[in-house]
Write a protein that holds these residues in place. Structure first.
Motif, PDB file in Angstrom:
ATOM      1  N   MET A 179       0.821  -1.213   0.000  1.00 16.95           N
ATOM      2  CA  MET A 179       0.000   0.000   0.000  1.00 16.95           C
ATOM      3  C   MET A 179       0.857   1.267   0.000  1.00 16.95           C
ATOM      4  O   MET A 179       0.469   2.279  -0.577  1.00 16.95           O
ATOM      5  N   HIS A 180       2.033   1.228   0.643  1.00 17.14           N
ATOM      6  CA  HIS A 180       2.788   2.487   0.717  1.00 17.14           C
ATOM      7  C   HIS A 180       3.316   2.923  -0.646  1.00 17.14           C
ATOM      8  O   HIS A 180       3.598   4.101  -0.851  1.00 17.14           O
ATOM      9  N   ILE A 181       3.423   1.974  -1.581  1.00 17.30           N
ATOM     10  CA  ILE A 181       3.821   2.373  -2.935  1.00 17.30           C
ATOM     11  C   ILE A 181       2.657   3.129  -3.597  1.00 17.30           C
ATOM     12  O   ILE A 181       2.834   4.178  -4.220  1.00 17.30           O
ATOM     13  N   LYS A 198       0.426   3.499 -13.899  1.00 10.25           N
ATOM     14  CA  LYS A 198       1.809   3.987 -13.873  1.00 10.25           C
ATOM     15  C   LYS A 198       2.623   3.400 -12.734  1.00 10.25           C
ATOM     16  O   LYS A 198       3.846   3.399 -12.783  1.00 10.25           O
ATOM     17  N   VAL A 199       1.976   2.961 -11.684  1.00 10.13           N
ATOM     18  CA  VAL A 199       2.736   2.492 -10.517  1.00 10.13           C
ATOM     19  C   VAL A 199       2.441   1.028 -10.183  1.00 10.13           C
ATOM     20  O   VAL A 199       3.354   0.227 -10.050  1.00 10.13           O
ATOM     21  N   PRO A 202       3.531  -1.536 -13.205  1.00  5.54           N
ATOM     22  CA  PRO A 202       4.991  -1.741 -13.258  1.00  5.54           C
ATOM     23  C   PRO A 202       5.536  -2.441 -12.010  1.00  5.54           C
ATOM     24  O   PRO A 202       6.469  -3.240 -12.114  1.00  5.54           O
ATOM     25  N   SER A 203       4.956  -2.149 -10.850  1.00  3.47           N
ATOM     26  CA  SER A 203       5.455  -2.795  -9.630  1.00  3.47           C
ATOM     27  C   SER A 203       5.188  -4.290  -9.647  1.00  3.47           C
ATOM     28  O   SER A 203       5.936  -5.066  -9.069  1.00  3.47           O
ATOM     29  N   ARG A 295      13.751  -7.039 -11.701  1.00  2.91           N
ATOM     30  CA  ARG A 295      13.695  -7.765 -10.430  1.00  2.91           C
ATOM     31  C   ARG A 295      12.747  -7.051  -9.478  1.00  2.91           C
ATOM     32  O   ARG A 295      12.645  -5.824  -9.450  1.00  2.91           O
ATOM     33  N   VAL A 297      11.563  -5.825  -5.871  1.00  2.00           N
ATOM     34  CA  VAL A 297      12.378  -5.350  -4.763  1.00  2.00           C
ATOM     35  C   VAL A 297      11.655  -5.424  -3.432  1.00  2.00           C
ATOM     36  O   VAL A 297      12.271  -5.319  -2.374  1.00  2.00           O
ATOM     37  N   TYR A 298      10.358  -5.643  -3.462  1.00  2.00           N
ATOM     38  CA  TYR A 298       9.655  -5.574  -2.182  1.00  2.00           C
ATOM     39  C   TYR A 298       9.789  -6.851  -1.402  1.00  2.00           C
ATOM     40  O   TYR A 298       9.438  -7.884  -1.866  1.00  2.00           O
TER      41      TYR A 298
ATOM     42  N   ASN B 103       9.721   5.093  -0.644  1.00  2.00           N
ATOM     43  CA  ASN B 103       8.841   4.336  -1.543  1.00  2.00           C
ATOM     44  C   ASN B 103       8.964   4.818  -2.984  1.00  2.00           C
ATOM     45  O   ASN B 103       7.992   5.238  -3.582  1.00  2.00           O
ATOM     46  N   PRO B 106       8.800   1.849  -9.322  1.00  2.00           N
ATOM     47  CA  PRO B 106       9.681   0.997 -10.132  1.00  2.00           C
ATOM     48  C   PRO B 106       9.976   1.654 -11.474  1.00  2.00           C
ATOM     49  O   PRO B 106       9.585   1.161 -12.524  1.00  2.00           O
ATOM     50  N   LYS B 107      10.617   2.798 -11.400  1.00  2.00           N
ATOM     51  CA  LYS B 107      10.926   3.567 -12.601  1.00  2.00           C
ATOM     52  C   LYS B 107      12.355   4.089 -12.461  1.00  2.00           C
ATOM     53  O   LYS B 107      12.985   3.890 -11.429  1.00  2.00           O
TER      54      LYS B 107
END
Lengths: 298, 259
Positions: A179-181, A198-199, A202-203, A295, A297-298, B103, B106-107
């Protein structure tokens, strides 16, 4: 207090560990056996048919009096139906995943997800007849050139069939994005849609890539729908309105027929099977590589 | 002769109450936020300081069953930013936030900083280039990353990632910058860099910071509010709070008797 490896506790542990190892080795053993048999039988085929003819020939007529062994028509049929399926499944599957993960209230998601996964529980033979006797006639009203057997209709149906695979795995990956992303994105004044595309996507890329690979492998390997609705014509074409034959449908056709064991004609199914195996392997390696490259990262 | 120092308010909480469902998390909060100063919110865990901070950019709107009552007035516009009639996205476009844990998205480094501009629809590459450089300089990160702007942000260290998040927040010229325990996940060296940065940034932007670390509040803030169980116990100039607090509760907290 002395350690006794023959005590009941140790024996039980050793026994269980051994059992688990056997179970793991068994599946590896089966996989390796399949590859070996495929390779062995294909080898027999390639002793009779030059590899060059197999890879570059444009006609596949192994059962004719004057047999031709060019795999390209079957590969084209497979790729064509797969491509159509992906054009349907990837965008729709992604949209479903975005909706379920970012928009749907929790309760609604708990209802929609299992229902969607039921799509995957319908027997593929049902999908096949659905394509042949329901979708094709409808499509023929809009596309008069569409033949009764064609690549388009089973392609679309396969696409619908693999939506749950794509959406379910993608959604799992998206919902796992912390959630923090998302909050980082909202805090910049982004809307829900911007945040999702956009987030979040991709994550979740590696999981989504895995979902796509599952979808692709599923479409390439699908047999029943294309056997029923695509026709049995090896046809080197990229025209979705024509009848085609896929690698899988060909294997079914030969397996059912009265081709004698041990003949070159019989061995064609192993050559086709090997081709199919290499294609799915290729896509799986591609997925593996994609995941390594981006890769997580979380 | 009037000896009071003239200050200017950037924002002000007036009788602010906040409820998570039935939980009354903030009670009758009144607090001025001075322009281009650092206001620190301190207090024991669960006292509501982060909840309060997150009212300023309407983060609570992301989750159901949250209710605001009262006002947070943003000056000079005189707008109550927690009013339901105000679009939370508009509020967030003017009040940026830096989170507890870095945070980055991923960019690339560049795209992380450009994110706020992109969501606002800025297209001109030259404008974005300039803002990215200015923000990275503002966050004291430019020299470290100028040769690898197009590398992934995850390649940076934790402290660099946090400064990247500060640069991202600065890129849209916020009127208030919110920090939610920005150094709690960082080592001491990275922490001191962020602290120096915050002191520099107050020349340009109003800052509110939530911190667990009382030395940090003492080092970098101009004003401090001590919160306890959803209420503001004491608010004053930072020196005053840390040297001569008027409330016994504040004194007990800053001398480490509880918390």
């Amino acid at each position: 207090m002395k350690k006794n490896i023959f005590s009941k506790r140790y024996l039980k542990e050793t026994f269980i560990e051994g059992g688990l190892l056997m179970a793991a080795l068994f599946s590896v053993f089966i996989t390796i056996s399949i590859v070996i048999i495929l390779a062995y039988e294909s080898y027999g085929f390639f002793k009779a048919v030059p590899l060059k003819d197999f890879l570059t020939g444009t006609q596949w007529t192994p059962l004719f009096a004057e047999p031709r062994f060019g795999i390209l028509p079957l590969v084209a049929g497979t790729l064509l139906t797969t491509l159509i399926a992906l054009i349907v499944a990837l965008p729709l599957g992604m949209l479903v995943a975005v909706y379920l993960s970012e928009y749907a209230p929790h309760k609604l998601r708990e209802i929609i997800k299992p229902v969607l996964e039921l799509l995957a529980a319908v027997p593929t033979v049902v999908y096949g007849y659905f394509a042949l006797s329901f979708l094709t006639p409808i499509l023929q009203k809009f596309l008069p050139d569409l033949s009764g057997f064609n690549a388009l209709s089973p392609g679309i149906i396969m696409g619908i069939m693999i939506i749950p695979y794509v959406s379910s795995v993608s959604e799992d990956a998206m919902i796992a994005v912390p959630m923090h992303i998302r909050e980082g994105s909202y805090a910049m004044g982004a809307t829900k849609l911007q945040t999702a595309f956009k987030v979040v996507i991709p994550s979740a890329f590696s999981g989504i890539a895995a979902a796509f690979i599952i979808g692709i492998s599923r479409a390439i390997g699908e047999t029943m729908v294309v056997s029923i609705a695509a026709g049995g014509m090896p046809n080197l074409t990229i025209n979705p309105l024509e009848a085609v034959q896929t690698l899988t449908a060909y294997i079914v056709q030969v397996s059912l027929g009265d081709v004698p064991h041990g003949t070159v004609e019989y061995k064609t199914i192993f050559a086709a099977g090997m081709t199919l195996f290499l294609m799915t392997l290729g896509f799986n390696l591609l997925g593996f590589w994609l995941r390594k490259r981006i890769r997580e990262v979380y | 002769m009037n000896t009071t120092i003239l200050t200017e308010l950037k924002a002000e909480a007036k009788d602010l109450n906040f409820l998570y469902g039935q939980v009354h998390a903030l009670k009758d909060i009144n607090l001025p936020i001075e322009r281009r100063k650092v206001t620190a919110l301190i207090g024991p865990s669960g006292c509501g300081k982060t909840t309060f901070l997150r009212c300023f950019n309407r983060m609570h709107d992301l989750y159901p069953h949250n209710r605001y009552k009262g006002e947070i007035i943003l000056y000079p516009d005189n707008v109550n930013i927690i009013s339901p009639e105000i679009d939370p996205i508009e509020v967030r476009m003017q009040i940026s936030m830096v989170f507890q844990k870095p945070n980055p998205f991923p960019k690339t480094i560049y795209e992380n900083v450009a994110y706020g501009l992109r969501v606002r629809g800025t297209k001109k590459k030259q404008v974005i280039d300039e803002r990215v450089e200015k923000s990275l300089r503002g966050a004291a990160l430019w020299d470290e990353v100028k040769d690898r702007l197009h590398n992934l942000a995850f390649d940076l260290s934790g402290g660099q990632q946090q400064r990247l998040c500060i640069a991202r927040a600065l890129a849209t010229d916020p009127r208030i910058l919110l920090f939610d325990e920005p150094t709690s996940a960082l080592d001491p060296i990275a922490t001191s860099k962020i602290e120096e940065l915050i002191i520099e940034l107050k020349n340009e932007v109003t800052i509110i910071i939530v911190t667990h670390n009382m030395q940090q509040a003492a080092r970098i803030s101009d004003y401090t509010a001590f919160m306890y169980i959803g209420e503001i116990v004491e608010y004053d100039r930072t020196e005053k709070i840390f040297t001569a607090p008027s409330s016994k509760l504040t004194e007990d907290y800053i001398t480490g008797r509880f918390g």
